[in-house]
Design a protein around this motif. Sequence first.
Motif, mmCIF file in Angstrom:
data_model
loop_
_atom_site.group_PDB
_atom_site.id
_atom_site.type_symbol
_atom_site.label_atom_id
_atom_site.label_comp_id
_atom_site.label_asym_id
_atom_site.label_seq_id
_atom_site.Cartn_x
_atom_site.Cartn_y
_atom_site.Cartn_z
ATOM 1 N N ASP A 600 42.325 -0.421 27.153
ATOM 2 C CA ASP A 600 42.576 -1.171 25.868
ATOM 3 C C ASP A 600 42.589 -2.573 25.682
ATOM 4 O OD1 ASP A 600 44.700 -1.242 27.093
ATOM 5 O OD2 ASP A 600 46.100 -1.152 25.259
ATOM 6 N N SER A 601 42.334 -3.151 26.995
ATOM 7 C CA SER A 601 42.014 -4.749 27.066
ATOM 8 C C SER A 601 40.640 -5.009 26.884
ATOM 9 C CB SER A 601 42.515 -5.123 28.486
ATOM 10 O OG SER A 601 41.732 -4.944 29.535
ATOM 11 N N LEU A 602 39.720 -3.921 26.953
ATOM 12 C CA LEU A 602 38.317 -4.061 26.802
ATOM 13 C C LEU A 602 37.741 -3.500 25.496
ATOM 14 C CD1 LEU A 602 37.256 -3.127 30.419
ATOM 15 C CD2 LEU A 602 37.705 -5.424 29.628
ATOM 16 N N VAL A 603 38.347 -2.551 25.171
ATOM 17 C CA VAL A 603 37.871 -1.880 23.949
ATOM 18 C C VAL A 603 38.873 -1.395 23.012
ATOM 19 C CG1 VAL A 603 35.624 -0.781 25.301
ATOM 20 C CG2 VAL A 603 37.863 0.429 25.042
ATOM 21 N N THR A 604 38.391 -1.241 21.822
ATOM 22 C CA THR A 604 39.208 -0.763 20.443
ATOM 23 C C THR A 604 38.734 0.528 20.150
ATOM 24 O OG1 THR A 604 39.458 -3.001 19.745
ATOM 25 C CG2 THR A 604 39.924 -1.387 18.164
ATOM 26 N N TYR A 605 39.533 1.549 19.935
ATOM 27 C CA TYR A 605 39.184 2.851 19.490
ATOM 28 C C TYR A 605 38.904 2.766 18.072
ATOM 29 C CZ TYR A 605 39.711 7.683 17.670
ATOM 30 O OH TYR A 605 39.660 8.847 17.097
ATOM 31 N N LYS A 606 37.639 3.337 17.559
ATOM 32 C CA LYS A 606 37.151 3.343 16.374
ATOM 33 C C LYS A 606 37.148 4.710 15.507
ATOM 34 C CE LYS A 606 35.987 -1.026 16.172
ATOM 35 N NZ LYS A 606 36.552 -1.977 15.087
ATOM 36 N N GLY A 607 37.433 6.040 16.250
ATOM 37 C CA GLY A 607 37.251 7.141 15.490
ATOM 38 C C GLY A 607 36.583 7.961 16.342
ATOM 39 N N PHE A 608 36.234 9.171 15.678
ATOM 40 C CA PHE A 608 35.528 10.339 16.259
ATOM 41 C C PHE A 608 34.596 11.098 15.473
ATOM 42 C CE2 PHE A 608 39.382 12.157 14.612
ATOM 43 C CZ PHE A 608 38.874 13.486 14.067
ATOM 44 N N THR A 662 33.071 13.623 20.191
ATOM 45 C CA THR A 662 32.777 12.256 20.773
ATOM 46 C C THR A 662 33.463 11.269 20.108
ATOM 47 O OG1 THR A 662 30.344 12.840 21.085
ATOM 48 C CG2 THR A 662 30.823 10.631 21.007
ATOM 49 N N LEU A 663 34.243 10.604 21.251
ATOM 50 C CA LEU A 663 35.250 9.500 20.626
ATOM 51 C C LEU A 663 34.386 8.039 20.457
ATOM 52 C CD1 LEU A 663 38.428 9.997 22.936
ATOM 53 C CD2 LEU A 663 37.841 10.937 20.654
ATOM 54 N N LYS A 664 34.786 7.313 19.506
ATOM 55 C CA LYS A 664 34.058 5.955 19.414
ATOM 56 C C LYS A 664 34.763 4.745 19.748
ATOM 57 C CE LYS A 664 30.217 7.795 17.776
ATOM 58 N NZ LYS A 664 28.714 7.372 18.294
ATOM 59 N N PHE A 665 34.204 3.907 20.329
ATOM 60 C CA PHE A 665 34.872 2.852 20.819
ATOM 61 C C PHE A 665 34.105 1.443 20.709
ATOM 62 C CE2 PHE A 665 36.840 5.941 23.353
ATOM 63 C CZ PHE A 665 38.112 5.828 23.399
ATOM 64 N N ALA A 666 34.592 0.261 20.675
ATOM 65 C CA ALA A 666 33.828 -1.077 20.503
ATOM 66 C C ALA A 666 34.278 -2.012 21.326
ATOM 67 C CB ALA A 666 33.777 -1.448 18.981
ATOM 68 N N LYS A 667 33.600 -2.817 21.880
ATOM 69 C CA LYS A 667 34.127 -3.814 22.523
ATOM 70 C C LYS A 667 34.993 -4.656 22.012
ATOM 71 C CE LYS A 667 30.959 -7.374 23.549
ATOM 72 N NZ LYS A 667 31.789 -8.502 23.176
ATOM 73 N N LYS A 668 36.015 -5.281 22.557
ATOM 74 C CA LYS A 668 36.926 -6.278 21.781
ATOM 75 C C LYS A 668 36.150 -7.729 22.010
ATOM 76 C CE LYS A 668 41.354 -4.277 22.361
ATOM 77 N NZ LYS A 668 42.753 -4.463 22.798
ATOM 78 N N PRO A 669 36.559 -8.626 20.804
ATOM 79 C CA PRO A 669 35.842 -10.084 20.959
ATOM 80 C C PRO A 669 36.181 -10.646 22.213
ATOM 81 C CG PRO A 669 36.921 -9.637 19.081
ATOM 82 C CD PRO A 669 37.396 -8.345 19.646
ATOM 83 N N GLY A 670 35.162 -11.453 22.812
ATOM 84 C CA GLY A 670 35.431 -12.275 24.113
ATOM 85 C C GLY A 670 35.259 -11.472 25.337
ATOM 86 N N VAL A 671 35.137 -10.305 25.298
ATOM 87 C CA VAL A 671 35.134 -9.494 26.554
ATOM 88 C C VAL A 671 33.772 -9.384 26.939
ATOM 89 C CG1 VAL A 671 35.310 -6.957 27.621
ATOM 90 C CG2 VAL A 671 36.977 -8.108 26.011
ATOM 91 N N ASP A 672 33.650 -9.437 28.411
ATOM 92 C CA ASP A 672 32.250 -9.630 28.895
ATOM 93 C C ASP A 672 31.509 -7.970 29.067
ATOM 94 O OD1 ASP A 672 29.822 -9.391 30.262
ATOM 95 O OD2 ASP A 672 30.923 -10.559 32.149
ATOM 96 N N ALA A 673 30.615 -7.690 28.214
ATOM 97 C CA ALA A 673 30.102 -6.512 27.991
ATOM 98 C C ALA A 673 29.786 -5.799 29.380
ATOM 99 C CB ALA A 673 28.587 -6.374 27.354
ATOM 100 N N ALA A 674 29.280 -6.630 30.550
ATOM 101 C CA ALA A 674 29.234 -5.876 31.774
ATOM 102 C C ALA A 674 30.406 -5.391 32.398
ATOM 103 C CB ALA A 674 28.745 -7.039 32.514
#
Length: 864
Positions: A600-608, A662-674
């Motif tokens: 959870d330091s990298l992504v935020t849960y968005k739904g399913f 299928t759970l949906k997540f999104a990258k948190k601001p400032g996190v390197d996508a790699a």
Amino acid sequence: MTNDVYNLALNKSVIIREPDAIFDQIQKIGYYDKETRDMSKASKLTDGKYGNLANWADVTDWFVFYRKMRREVIVDLEQINSVNSISIGFGQRADVGIGTPINVRYYVSNDGVDYRYIGMAKPDVPNYFAYSNTSSDMDRKVFKLDKTPEGAPLNVQARYVKLVFVINIFGWADEIEIGGKEGIVDDAEIPPVRDDGMTFNQFVLPGTPEAAHIRNQFLWYSGPMKAGNERFSDWTKDKVLPIFGYQDIKGEIVDWQYDDILALPITSMVTPSGLDSNGNAKFATKHDFLAYLDFIFKSDTQLGAINAAVAEVNAKLNTNKKVRVNMAIPYLLDSEDFGDIGKGVPFSTKIDRTKYPNTREGQLQAATDAFNNRVDAIKWYVDEVIRRFNESGYSNLQLDSFYWYHERISDSYGENDLIYAIGDYIKSRNYFFTWIPYVGPGSFYQWRDLGFTTGSLQPGFAFGVATKELFNQVVQAAKNTGGSIEIEYDSMHSLAVYLNNGYFQGYMNSANTYYYGGSTPIIDSAYALTPTDDRFTDANSVNRRNVYDRIYEYVKGTYKPRFTAAVSSNVTNPDDIGVNIKLPLANSYTEGSLTIVYDDSLVTYKGFTLGASLKDKASVEVDTSSPGLARISFKVSNPANAVYADLIEKRNPMNGAPDLITLKFAKKPGVDAAAITARKFALDASGNMIDINGNEYLNFGASDMIPGSLEEQFARASDSVNSAVNDRALYGLASALVAALPDGRNKSVLQAKLAALDPNEVKVELVTPVTEFALGSDAVLTVRGSNQTGAPKQMTLIIAVYEKTANKMVNYSAVTQTIDAGKYVLATAMMKLPGSGEYEVRAFVWDSLTSMKPLSATIVIPVN
């Protein structure tokens, strides 16, 4: 009515029953294209016409049976008569696949309900011989019964006569002839109730003589391999150890696992005769068999390694077991010169038609000579195995049984006759004789008739195209013959089906069990987190370890039903990450729960979004109130919509696996996508499923490394050690990770690998078990510097904080001392770490702070 003896069956009606046709349906095997499904054609069996022996392709007067195993053929004599003999004829032309049964059982009844067994007939001429003069000839065998099992002339009452026989592939029958007289005459009797030797209605009890004393037998494959494939049979003590001693995640032996093995040649091993068109080793000569025996009867590897491993398990667990060994008899191919076994050279197992006149009698003698030579060749092999075992000095092993390697009876040269002879010989030497035929041809119904001590059935579910219904039928067949069922491993998904059936249908504890797992999967599973060679762990390592643990539970009889889940994560678009969960081979689940662990330091849960198996069919909740955890629960409202899947493609449980969610997540601001990879999302080991009957299934196990878990710690340390092999600069990090592991065999193995890597005069080791420090914390660290030279050495042991980008020391603590050979010095430092920036703590040895000559590798501990 007449008192004359004649064929009572002539032109009488015939009914054919196929009690095992379900097997072909389950395995999606169709009908032979020449076979008629019009059972009125069964009248061919009593029309007085024999099949054409001059042209096997002419089926005018043959009734063609194809597969489907057992047949029950019933002739209605229309009134109760006196029966003195019964026979049926079968054609034989092995080179085109037309074979005969090995026997026919006969039963009679006066009412069509109560059938009494009256005896069994074998062919009038052995199956290893089939007379032919031309490429179109058909030989004919007659299966005639004219005496009771007690040896008296047959004279029984019967209106209905039933014939029971087993078909492997093709069976071409012509005439059923029933000799007797009309009416009840000459004191014809109703037969007594007899055991037909075919129906038992229970599994063989494990550990009993009828089970060859087997409870759980591991199939161990070995044999010399060609260059590049040696790892499949380089059996050392450490590699075989987890077969016998169950090892926990630390590598410690905590219990026995297997104490019984079946030694088999690996299919693609190297023999002097080479490989066949399917890539399987040929066993045609004495030297082929010796290639296998010379390889496995080694003192330091193979059976020698097993002997040493068993000694270690006994010592660790304070036991005194001997592991029982069942030795396979490889399938003997024809050869013009088998080799000298004391009978002279050449010694041929191939029929030589030039030695005798080209008559039926001459050909029979030629076939008999070849057959006897085959028997003698295999007897030589059996004797050679016994001799080598007696001379080996293996104090922890005992030879107990022999196993017939070929998994179905071949019609090519009367393999059944060969099995009869070899079985008698093995039993005369006081050994058991075992077999594991596969489901398909009729062989598995015949293991008792062939003379095996015990038989186990290969369901073949993992390797074919069959529905799960196969298990119900295999269970019934195993009970009918008083046998058992093999466990086969191809993937964790199909394995769970095998183990679950063993639990629910009772054979986990009530029958002996054989375990097939290919050549090395059990070893790869035991060492999945700390591979024995230079391989790295991967996304399937935890699944492999799960397989090892679940099989151990099954062997011990403590296994509980399990479900399996497949997790796939699509991180291509970091703003729209999808973590999909499927349930391969689901077993009609109506409700369940499972948990996805994510960073959870990298992504935020968005739904399913719901997959087809749950959409509009179930109530679903996803609870993310605990950081880094997504707890999923569902309940199907209508049992008709229970989550179910079957095998629809060979060796591919994922094809058709129900799509759950299928759970949906999104990258948190400032996190390197790699930094966001698919492995950042894993199913943990918790969760359960409830099926339509209320049965509970536990999770088979976590899908991947769970951050902070012991599994992750071992995998990370093992991978770091392997990385240090190629890059000595990583030695320090590897040393730190290994030092942090709990004590045990696996830690010791990794420490030994590290010791072999360190080329320096001084060895630096962590005393403080730490793998990282936090920015702004007080870093406390103790290290040991050991003199590895043969003389006293002056050294300066340094613990320092470095700024990574500039590679600049910003703080340090040092101890300078002369250390005797083989001795060590300890250094402890406590330093306040900066609150921001990129730093790392390093521990190393210089000769002095002035010349700064490195004497050791560097331990690196990251600061995050």
